[in-house]
Design a protein around this motif. Sequence first.
Motif, PDB file in Angstrom:
ATOM      1  N   PHE A  89       0.837  -1.199   0.000  1.00  0.00           N
ATOM      2  CA  PHE A  89       0.000   0.000   0.000  1.00  0.00           C
ATOM      3  C   PHE A  89       0.877   1.256   0.000  1.00  0.00           C
ATOM      4  N   THR A  90       0.260   2.383  -0.307  1.00  0.00           N
ATOM      5  CA  THR A  90       0.962   3.659  -0.271  1.00  0.00           C
ATOM      6  C   THR A  90       0.439   4.512   0.885  1.00  0.00           C
ATOM      7  N   SER A  91       1.110   5.618   1.134  1.00  0.00           N
ATOM      8  CA  SER A  91       0.748   6.518   2.230  1.00  0.00           C
ATOM      9  C   SER A  91       1.397   7.865   1.969  1.00  0.00           C
ATOM     10  N   CYS A  92       0.956   8.872   2.722  1.00  0.00           N
ATOM     11  CA  CYS A  92       1.449  10.223   2.430  1.00  0.00           C
ATOM     12  C   CYS A  92       2.858  10.454   2.964  1.00  0.00           C
ATOM     13  N   GLY A  93       3.238   9.756   4.042  1.00  0.00           N
ATOM     14  CA  GLY A  93       4.557   9.929   4.627  1.00  0.00           C
ATOM     15  C   GLY A  93       4.714  11.161   5.481  1.00  0.00           C
ATOM     16  N   GLU A  94       3.666  11.959   5.600  1.00  0.00           N
ATOM     17  CA  GLU A  94       3.808  13.245   6.287  1.00  0.00           C
ATOM     18  C   GLU A  94       2.869  13.420   7.476  1.00  0.00           C
ATOM     19  N   CYS A  95       1.780  12.670   7.540  1.00  0.00           N
ATOM     20  CA  CYS A  95       0.834  12.843   8.641  1.00  0.00           C
ATOM     21  C   CYS A  95       1.404  12.234   9.921  1.00  0.00           C
ATOM     22  N   ARG A  96       0.712  12.429  11.015  1.00  0.00           N
ATOM     23  CA  ARG A  96       1.216  11.967  12.318  1.00  0.00           C
ATOM     24  C   ARG A  96       1.432  10.449  12.340  1.00  0.00           C
ATOM     25  N   ASN A  97       0.463   9.688  11.827  1.00  0.00           N
ATOM     26  CA  ASN A  97       0.598   8.234  11.880  1.00  0.00           C
ATOM     27  C   ASN A  97       1.729   7.734  10.987  1.00  0.00           C
ATOM     28  N   CYS A  98       1.894   8.333   9.815  1.00  0.00           N
ATOM     29  CA  CYS A  98       3.025   7.958   8.965  1.00  0.00           C
ATOM     30  C   CYS A  98       4.346   8.238   9.667  1.00  0.00           C
ATOM     31  N   ARG A  99       4.452   9.414  10.270  1.00  0.00           N
ATOM     32  CA  ARG A  99       5.700   9.774  10.954  1.00  0.00           C
ATOM     33  C   ARG A  99       5.967   8.879  12.156  1.00  0.00           C
ATOM     34  N   ASP A 100       4.901   8.351  12.772  1.00  0.00           N
ATOM     35  CA  ASP A 100       5.052   7.501  13.947  1.00  0.00           C
ATOM     36  C   ASP A 100       5.269   6.029  13.586  1.00  0.00           C
ATOM     37  N   GLY A 101       5.403   5.719  12.282  1.00  0.00           N
ATOM     38  CA  GLY A 101       5.646   4.343  11.882  1.00  0.00           C
ATOM     39  C   GLY A 101       4.402   3.503  11.715  1.00  0.00           C
ATOM     40  N   HIS A 102       3.251   4.158  11.499  1.00  0.00           N
ATOM     41  CA  HIS A 102       1.988   3.443  11.299  1.00  0.00           C
ATOM     42  C   HIS A 102       1.334   3.887   9.986  1.00  0.00           C
ATOM     43  N   PRO A 103       1.996   3.636   8.848  1.00  0.00           N
ATOM     44  CA  PRO A 103       1.474   4.140   7.571  1.00  0.00           C
ATOM     45  C   PRO A 103       0.138   3.534   7.160  1.00  0.00           C
ATOM     46  N   ALA A 104      -0.222   2.373   7.701  1.00  0.00           N
ATOM     47  CA  ALA A 104      -1.525   1.792   7.368  1.00  0.00           C
ATOM     48  C   ALA A 104      -2.671   2.643   7.904  1.00  0.00           C
ATOM     49  N   TYR A 105      -2.362   3.555   8.827  1.00  0.00           N
ATOM     50  CA  TYR A 105      -3.378   4.462   9.365  1.00  0.00           C
ATOM     51  C   TYR A 105      -3.125   5.889   8.910  1.00  0.00           C
ATOM     52  N   CYS A 106      -2.521   6.024   7.741  1.00  0.00           N
ATOM     53  CA  CYS A 106      -2.294   7.328   7.123  1.00  0.00           C
ATOM     54  C   CYS A 106      -3.600   8.114   7.060  1.00  0.00           C
ATOM     55  N   ALA A 107      -3.518   9.407   7.326  1.00  0.00           N
ATOM     56  CA  ALA A 107      -4.703  10.264   7.295  1.00  0.00           C
ATOM     57  C   ALA A 107      -5.362  10.293   5.925  1.00  0.00           C
TER      58      ALA A 107
END
Length: 357
Positions: A89-107
């Motif tokens: 899957f992809t993710s934004c890499g910039e939201c809080r969850n992405c930064r915290d190592g949880h990209p599956a919960y990307c905003a």
Amino acid sequence: MPLTTRAAVVESAGAPFTFTDVTLDDPGPHEAVVRIAAAGLCHTDLGVAGGGLPFPLPGVLGHEGAGVVEAVGAAVTSVVPGDHVVLSFTSCGECRNCRDGHPAYCAHWLPLNLIGGRRADGSATITRDGEELGGHFFGQSSFAERALVDERSLVKVDPEVPLASIAPLGCGVQTGVGAVWNVLRPKPGSTVAVLGAGAVGLSAVMAAALSPATEIIAVDRVAERLELARELGATRTLSDVRELAGVDGVVETTGSTAVLRAGVDALDARGTLVVVGAPPFGTEVALDVNGLLTGKRVVGLTLGDSETQSLIPTLVGLVRSGRLPLEKLIGTYGFTDIGQAVEDMTTGKTVKPVLVF
């Protein structure tokens, strides 16, 4: 120059996959062109193809791709042409969850992966005769001979491992594994129950077998699936979830609210049930509130809550060593036999179909 490639297109909700030439846009700065060698078929693909989610059709699905990088955008740093990759899957890499190592919960997870059909800026990745098609599915749309892939969907893997043997790692397998390793985290002597012995459930069984759990219980109505679960590490099998009681952790993969309720009721004090199976949107389930006061937890899960860059290479290593016997789930089909693969997965003949290009 835009690239023309052969793809399996779903023209409208409920229509079969049909083959046609499509054109891929030029790679953006953080995109790569990947020659697809294999792609797993997942129930999510079939749900979207059937109209169960508002993905724009006609479109190209596929979200368990594996292949070889052919070209990269100007800002790509994680891979180079010739690298073997598993697509996830992809993710934004910039939201809080992405930064915290949880990209599956990307905003921005839903529009970027499941329902948008476009890049984040709204531009199309795939066209046909000048008409925009739904694409960018999980940042990849890998039901095509070549795919335009987000850099955050790319995971570089060991080139010595056959790509057809590891394509399912991008979604179904990491979901089941992550339910056990990332959420339940079994302690020595604990009991784990897996409800539903499909690809995700059997992946959870394999993960539990690599954990300190003492008892691993697989629950399914199909005797052949239970036999396979025993081969993969289940210590006990049940055909009726109502026989389950006193377990520390449960992975619910069926999407049935009745099964979910029975799983929660079967938890021991301070036990955890992980909800993986997805019923139709808006589905609700009734729970015994006083039963929850014994410290029970019910946790929803997407894609194993995985950080793909660390988990997927680890799983590839386990496949290579034989400790994650993924080949026992896989049945291979030629890309043009996707219709047969769909039928065999729907009837249960094949646990995890993998299309080979």
